[in-house]
Design a protein around this motif. Structure first.
Motif, PDB file in Angstrom:
ATOM      1  N   VAL A   5     -37.808  22.915  20.731  1.00  0.00           N
ATOM      2  CA  VAL A   5     -36.800  22.015  21.272  1.00  0.00           C
ATOM      3  C   VAL A   5     -37.414  21.337  22.478  1.00  0.00           C
ATOM      4  N   GLY A   6     -37.335  20.038  22.536  1.00  0.00           N
ATOM      5  CA  GLY A   6     -37.918  19.344  23.679  1.00  0.00           C
ATOM      6  C   GLY A   6     -38.112  17.881  23.366  1.00  0.00           C
ATOM      7  N   GLY A   7     -38.952  17.263  24.162  1.00  0.00           N
ATOM      8  CA  GLY A   7     -39.221  15.839  24.017  1.00  0.00           C
ATOM      9  C   GLY A   7     -39.806  15.489  22.660  1.00  0.00           C
ATOM     10  N   ASN A   8     -39.826  14.224  22.371  1.00  0.00           N
ATOM     11  CA  ASN A   8     -40.302  13.754  21.075  1.00  0.00           C
ATOM     12  C   ASN A   8     -41.817  13.786  20.943  1.00  0.00           C
ATOM     13  N   VAL A   9     -42.537  13.914  22.036  1.00  0.00           N
ATOM     14  CA  VAL A   9     -43.993  13.949  22.000  1.00  0.00           C
ATOM     15  C   VAL A   9     -44.431  15.390  21.796  1.00  0.00           C
ATOM     16  N   CYS A  10     -45.179  15.629  20.721  1.00  0.00           N
ATOM     17  CA  CYS A  10     -45.668  16.987  20.500  1.00  0.00           C
ATOM     18  C   CYS A  10     -46.981  16.947  19.739  1.00  0.00           C
ATOM     19  N   LEU A  11     -47.724  18.035  19.847  1.00  0.00           N
ATOM     20  CA  LEU A  11     -48.980  18.158  19.124  1.00  0.00           C
ATOM     21  C   LEU A  11     -48.714  18.198  17.623  1.00  0.00           C
ATOM     22  N   GLU A  12     -49.663  17.729  16.845  1.00  0.00           N
ATOM     23  CA  GLU A  12     -49.523  17.707  15.389  1.00  0.00           C
ATOM     24  C   GLU A  12     -49.243  19.107  14.841  1.00  0.00           C
ATOM     25  N   ASP A  13     -49.913  20.129  15.389  1.00  0.00           N
ATOM     26  CA  ASP A  13     -49.715  21.508  14.920  1.00  0.00           C
ATOM     27  C   ASP A  13     -48.332  22.054  15.245  1.00  0.00           C
ATOM     28  N   ALA A  14     -47.621  21.413  16.171  1.00  0.00           N
ATOM     29  CA  ALA A  14     -46.285  21.867  16.554  1.00  0.00           C
ATOM     30  C   ALA A  14     -45.184  21.181  15.751  1.00  0.00           C
ATOM     31  N   LYS A  15     -45.501  20.107  15.060  1.00  0.00           N
ATOM     32  CA  LYS A  15     -44.473  19.339  14.337  1.00  0.00           C
ATOM     33  C   LYS A  15     -43.711  20.149  13.290  1.00  0.00           C
ATOM     34  N   PRO A  16     -44.335  21.107  12.590  1.00  0.00           N
ATOM     35  CA  PRO A  16     -43.548  21.887  11.623  1.00  0.00           C
ATOM     36  C   PRO A  16     -42.444  22.727  12.264  1.00  0.00           C
ATOM     37  N   PHE A  17     -42.516  22.927  13.565  1.00  0.00           N
ATOM     38  CA  PHE A  17     -41.548  23.770  14.271  1.00  0.00           C
ATOM     39  C   PHE A  17     -40.414  22.948  14.891  1.00  0.00           C
ATOM     40  N   THR A  18     -40.440  21.634  14.754  1.00  0.00           N
ATOM     41  CA  THR A  18     -39.403  20.793  15.347  1.00  0.00           C
ATOM     42  C   THR A  18     -38.148  20.807  14.495  1.00  0.00           C
ATOM     43  N   ALA A  19     -37.028  20.428  15.105  1.00  0.00           N
ATOM     44  CA  ALA A  19     -35.757  20.382  14.380  1.00  0.00           C
ATOM     45  C   ALA A  19     -35.823  19.372  13.235  1.00  0.00           C
TER      46      ALA A  19
END
Length: 109
Positions: free
Chosen positions: A92-106
């Protein structure tokens, strides 16, 4: 081996002490200058706490920036040796994230 030994085997002396403090106390702050291994230590703490849980629990990871959060989350999942399932991790957080973290986004759930 103990939980601290299992998760602290790649940590150096001060990090191992911080890991043990994390397991022994209700609150542990890990602070230090850049490059001192805070993320590795915090990831080991979160993974160890999850492994120690007697029942399903929540581990809340917080960081000062999106990048720091992503790095901490990715390292925690890697260090957990199966304690976390990808479906149980939510970033949960801002829209900017590392590519490896994208599967964990809402958005990816």
């Amino acid at each position: 081996t103990s939980i601290a030994q299992r998760y602290g085997r790649n940590l150096y002396g001060a990090q191992q002490k911080a890991l043990q403090a994390c397991l022994d106390q209700r609150l542990t702050l890990i602070i230090g200058p850049p490059g001192t291994g805070k993320t590795a230590c915090a990831a080991a703490c979160a993974a160890a706490l999850t492994r120690m849980a007697q029942k399903p629990n929540v581990v809340l990871l917080v960081a000062q920036s999106n990048l720091a959060l992503d790095q901490l989350m990715i390292r925690t999942v890697a260090a957990s040796t199966g304690a976390f399932k990808s479906s149980n991790v939510l970033r949960v957080g801002g829209n900017v994230c590392l590519e490896d973290a994208k599967p964990f986004t809402a958005d990816a759930k």
